[in-house]
Motif scaffolding. Sequence first.
Motif, PDB file in Angstrom:
ATOM      1  N   THR A 263       0.837  -1.190   0.000  1.00 10.52           N
ATOM      2  CA  THR A 263       0.000   0.000   0.000  1.00 10.52           C
ATOM      3  C   THR A 263       0.879   1.249   0.000  1.00 10.52           C
ATOM      4  O   THR A 263       2.089   1.170   0.287  1.00 10.52           O
ATOM      5  N   PRO A 264       0.319   2.430  -0.301  1.00  8.42           N
ATOM      6  CA  PRO A 264       1.122   3.658  -0.275  1.00  8.42           C
ATOM      7  C   PRO A 264       1.775   3.926   1.075  1.00  8.42           C
ATOM      8  O   PRO A 264       2.824   4.576   1.148  1.00  8.42           O
ATOM      9  N   GLY A 265       1.177   3.436   2.142  1.00 15.45           N
ATOM     10  CA  GLY A 265       1.769   3.614   3.467  1.00 15.45           C
ATOM     11  C   GLY A 265       2.872   2.633   3.783  1.00 15.45           C
ATOM     12  O   GLY A 265       3.446   2.678   4.884  1.00 15.45           O
ATOM     13  N   GLY A 266       3.153   1.710   2.871  1.00 12.40           N
ATOM     14  CA  GLY A 266       4.223   0.744   3.093  1.00 12.40           C
ATOM     15  C   GLY A 266       3.774  -0.568   3.686  1.00 12.40           C
ATOM     16  O   GLY A 266       4.610  -1.458   3.922  1.00 12.40           O
ATOM     17  N   ASP A 267       2.475  -0.720   3.939  1.00 12.44           N
ATOM     18  CA  ASP A 267       1.988  -1.989   4.481  1.00 12.44           C
ATOM     19  C   ASP A 267       2.033  -3.064   3.400  1.00 12.44           C
ATOM     20  O   ASP A 267       1.631  -2.832   2.253  1.00 12.44           O
ATOM     21  N   GLU A 268       2.483  -4.250   3.778  1.00 12.31           N
ATOM     22  CA  GLU A 268       2.519  -5.376   2.855  1.00 12.31           C
ATOM     23  C   GLU A 268       1.292  -6.252   3.071  1.00 12.31           C
ATOM     24  O   GLU A 268       0.933  -6.567   4.206  1.00 12.31           O
ATOM     25  N   VAL A 269       0.655  -6.602   1.975  1.00 15.40           N
ATOM     26  CA  VAL A 269      -0.498  -7.494   2.025  1.00 15.40           C
ATOM     27  C   VAL A 269      -0.102  -8.756   1.261  1.00 15.40           C
ATOM     28  O   VAL A 269      -0.030  -8.742   0.031  1.00 15.40           O
ATOM     29  N   PRO A 270       0.181  -9.839   1.945  1.00 20.67           N
ATOM     30  CA  PRO A 270       0.721 -11.022   1.273  1.00 20.67           C
ATOM     31  C   PRO A 270      -0.356 -11.840   0.565  1.00 20.67           C
ATOM     32  O   PRO A 270      -1.530 -11.827   0.929  1.00 20.67           O
ATOM     33  N   ALA A 271       0.086 -12.540  -0.467  1.00 20.95           N
ATOM     34  CA  ALA A 271      -0.758 -13.515  -1.156  1.00 20.95           C
ATOM     35  C   ALA A 271       0.111 -14.715  -1.479  1.00 20.95           C
ATOM     36  O   ALA A 271       1.150 -14.584  -2.117  1.00 20.95           O
ATOM     37  N   ARG A 272      -0.320 -15.897  -1.057  1.00 22.39           N
ATOM     38  CA  ARG A 272       0.522 -17.089  -1.225  1.00 22.39           C
ATOM     39  C   ARG A 272       0.634 -17.526  -2.683  1.00 22.39           C
ATOM     40  O   ARG A 272       1.647 -18.078  -3.086  1.00 22.39           O
ATOM     41  N   ALA A 273      -0.435 -17.255  -3.479  1.00 23.43           N
ATOM     42  CA  ALA A 273      -0.442 -17.874  -4.798  1.00 23.43           C
ATOM     43  C   ALA A 273      -0.680 -16.913  -5.955  1.00 23.43           C
ATOM     44  O   ALA A 273       0.031 -16.955  -6.946  1.00 23.43           O
ATOM     45  N   VAL A 274      -1.669 -16.042  -5.840  1.00 27.30           N
ATOM     46  CA  VAL A 274      -2.174 -15.337  -7.021  1.00 27.30           C
ATOM     47  C   VAL A 274      -2.514 -13.897  -6.678  1.00 27.30           C
ATOM     48  O   VAL A 274      -2.991 -13.605  -5.571  1.00 27.30           O
ATOM     49  N   VAL A 275      -2.288 -12.998  -7.638  1.00 29.61           N
ATOM     50  CA  VAL A 275      -2.806 -11.630  -7.565  1.00 29.61           C
ATOM     51  C   VAL A 275      -3.628 -11.380  -8.828  1.00 29.61           C
ATOM     52  O   VAL A 275      -3.144 -11.595  -9.947  1.00 29.61           O
ATOM     53  N   VAL A 276      -4.860 -10.928  -8.641  1.00 27.07           N
ATOM     54  CA  VAL A 276      -5.743 -10.577  -9.755  1.00 27.07           C
ATOM     55  C   VAL A 276      -5.974  -9.076  -9.731  1.00 27.07           C
ATOM     56  O   VAL A 276      -6.452  -8.537  -8.727  1.00 27.07           O
ATOM     57  N   VAL A 277      -5.632  -8.382 -10.809  1.00 29.62           N
ATOM     58  CA  VAL A 277      -5.857  -6.947 -10.913  1.00 29.62           C
ATOM     59  C   VAL A 277      -7.191  -6.732 -11.619  1.00 29.62           C
ATOM     60  O   VAL A 277      -7.355  -7.083 -12.788  1.00 29.62           O
ATOM     61  N   ALA A 278      -8.152  -6.170 -10.894  1.00 33.52           N
ATOM     62  CA  ALA A 278      -9.509  -5.979 -11.419  1.00 33.52           C
ATOM     63  C   ALA A 278      -9.912  -4.519 -11.320  1.00 33.52           C
ATOM     64  O   ALA A 278     -11.051  -4.193 -10.999  1.00 33.52           O
ATOM     65  N   THR A 279      -8.963  -3.639 -11.600  1.00 27.12           N
ATOM     66  CA  THR A 279      -9.203  -2.207 -11.485  1.00 27.12           C
ATOM     67  C   THR A 279      -9.565  -1.618 -12.848  1.00 27.12           C
ATOM     68  O   THR A 279      -9.620  -2.315 -13.863  1.00 27.12           O
ATOM     69  N   GLY A 280      -9.775  -0.303 -12.879  1.00 32.89           N
ATOM     70  CA  GLY A 280      -9.937   0.411 -14.135  1.00 32.89           C
ATOM     71  C   GLY A 280      -8.635   0.431 -14.902  1.00 32.89           C
ATOM     72  O   GLY A 280      -7.578   0.008 -14.403  1.00 32.89           O
ATOM     73  N   PRO A 281      -8.657   0.938 -16.142  1.00 36.87           N
ATOM     74  CA  PRO A 281      -7.460   0.850 -16.996  1.00 36.87           C
ATOM     75  C   PRO A 281      -6.250   1.606 -16.469  1.00 36.87           C
ATOM     76  O   PRO A 281      -5.116   1.130 -16.612  1.00 36.87           O
ATOM     77  N   GLY A 282      -6.452   2.774 -15.840  1.00 39.86           N
ATOM     78  CA  GLY A 282      -5.311   3.533 -15.334  1.00 39.86           C
ATOM     79  C   GLY A 282      -4.549   2.805 -14.257  1.00 39.86           C
ATOM     80  O   GLY A 282      -3.331   2.561 -14.389  1.00 39.86           O
ATOM     81  N   PRO A 283      -5.208   2.425 -13.157  1.00 39.41           N
ATOM     82  CA  PRO A 283      -4.508   1.663 -12.120  1.00 39.41           C
ATOM     83  C   PRO A 283      -3.969   0.331 -12.620  1.00 39.41           C
ATOM     84  O   PRO A 283      -2.899  -0.111 -12.194  1.00 39.41           O
ATOM     85  N   ALA A 284      -4.690  -0.322 -13.523  1.00 35.94           N
ATOM     86  CA  ALA A 284      -4.227  -1.611 -14.041  1.00 35.94           C
ATOM     87  C   ALA A 284      -2.903  -1.449 -14.775  1.00 35.94           C
ATOM     88  O   ALA A 284      -1.984  -2.259 -14.619  1.00 35.94           O
ATOM     89  N   ALA A 285      -2.802  -0.389 -15.584  1.00 38.19           N
ATOM     90  CA  ALA A 285      -1.556  -0.144 -16.327  1.00 38.19           C
ATOM     91  C   ALA A 285      -0.406   0.155 -15.373  1.00 38.19           C
ATOM     92  O   ALA A 285       0.744  -0.230 -15.630  1.00 38.19           O
ATOM     93  N   ALA A 286      -0.691   0.853 -14.262  1.00 39.02           N
ATOM     94  CA  ALA A 286       0.361   1.176 -13.297  1.00 39.02           C
ATOM     95  C   ALA A 286       0.840  -0.069 -12.553  1.00 39.02           C
ATOM     96  O   ALA A 286       2.034  -0.213 -12.263  1.00 39.02           O
ATOM     97  N   LEU A 287      -0.077  -0.972 -12.242  1.00 37.46           N
ATOM     98  CA  LEU A 287       0.284  -2.164 -11.482  1.00 37.46           C
ATOM     99  C   LEU A 287       0.883  -3.252 -12.361  1.00 37.46           C
ATOM    100  O   LEU A 287       1.667  -4.075 -11.878  1.00 37.46           O
ATOM    101  N   LEU A 288       0.495  -3.274 -13.625  1.00 39.11           N
ATOM    102  CA  LEU A 288       0.971  -4.304 -14.544  1.00 39.11           C
ATOM    103  C   LEU A 288       1.573  -3.624 -15.773  1.00 39.11           C
ATOM    104  O   LEU A 288       0.939  -3.530 -16.826  1.00 39.11           O
ATOM    105  N   PRO A 289       2.791  -3.088 -15.659  1.00 41.37           N
ATOM    106  CA  PRO A 289       3.410  -2.399 -16.801  1.00 41.37           C
ATOM    107  C   PRO A 289       3.451  -3.304 -18.033  1.00 41.37           C
ATOM    108  O   PRO A 289       3.733  -4.499 -17.939  1.00 41.37           O
ATOM    109  N   GLY A 290       3.115  -2.701 -19.173  1.00 42.91           N
ATOM    110  CA  GLY A 290       3.105  -3.470 -20.408  1.00 42.91           C
ATOM    111  C   GLY A 290       1.771  -4.125 -20.704  1.00 42.91           C
ATOM    112  O   GLY A 290       1.611  -4.767 -21.751  1.00 42.91           O
TER     113      GLY A 290
END
Length: 414
Positions: A238-265
């Motif tokens: 998170t912007p505050g530096g908190d880590e949110v762990p995931a053992r297996a998978v991350v799914v990005v289900a945001t709008g196009p702007g945030p999606a592009a920032a989180l998944l470059p390319g």
Amino acid sequence: MPTIRDTTDVLVIGAGVAGLACARDLCTAGLTVRVLEASDEVGGRMRSDRVDGFVVDRGFQVFNTAYPQARRRLALRELRLRPFTPGVLIHTGSGTLRFADPSRRPRALHDLLPGRLAGPRDLLALGVLSARDMLAPVRFVKRGEDRTTRTALAAAGFSDDFVERFFRPFLSGVFLEDGLETSSRFFHLVWRSMLRGSLCLPDTGIGAVPRALAAGLPRGVVRLETPVERLTDDGAVTPGGDEVPARAVVVVATGPGPAAALLPGLDLPAYRVVTTYYHVAPRSPLGEPTLLVEPRRRFLNTCVVSDVAPGYAPRGSALVATSVLGEDTEGREATVRAALGEVYGTDTGGWSMLTARTIQAALPVMTPPQPLSRTTRIGPGRYACGDHRATGSVQGALASGARAAREALRDLGR
């Protein structure tokens, strides 16, 4: 349903309808899931706000009861759906005509008679098109030749006059473009859904749909006001530096702007921009729950939303929603209000502008060739879902979320 455990298998970033559908399917499969949403409510672009006692959707949106994903996931009765009239009013230079499905409203056949809205050629073409789209297996619709909607309508035998009087103004509000350049395969799916279902609004606003989806998740799965700054090999930060762990998978289900920032390319389409003006009137200028369009391109569509769903406005007032392509530029509201006075046949001088909502990424551009569904798999343990991975509709977003869950489960051997 059980409370989510501290350990998490999957992070879903974004609590729009695609992310909520994905989370529900993953939870049903037995995985532990956490949905992180940056804002204070679920829904993404499918939200409703309260403004001075009125319900204001973030852009004019409707709910179609024929969407298979929605029917599978939601108890439609609990949404308190209020239907539109099965048809549309078309304001022309010589008056207002009604286009309606004669199988549902036989008395509306009068406006379709030759010499009014359609000629014999157009009526025949309309019957053939509607019968095919409504009755043929959906796989035939999906596998048909893809071209622009305008080209497909011409090939189906419609006259240019009928296309300009009805199809272009009506579909402009569906596609959010006024050149009929959208994929014909998407058009046929839209037409099929309109013939087979009803267009509605929940009485408490379109935001009732994502709220109902969220209510079906285990308690504690959705965490609001938790933006994500970046993804890591172990989850998200998170912007505050908190880590949110995931053992297996991350799914990005945001709008196009945030999606592009989180998944470059990430390969993203261009998007349509739309603005909806909400006016308050002392009484309804129409008196029926019907969409109104006009061929002069001054707006996409307009309707008295409180005629459709009375809960949108306090007693003693009416709420009118009118959408236009593009931004809310200086002087545009006054131009729109003048056009509304003409099409509704009333003095709009006493109306007040409640608010305007501009949606920068309202709908993806869907010119042919348009894939109706795309893989959500971006890389190992990374998936992206939303209307940019499917057709731009509630059905498409839900189906994309479902596909993300299926692909993630398959990759995990579940």
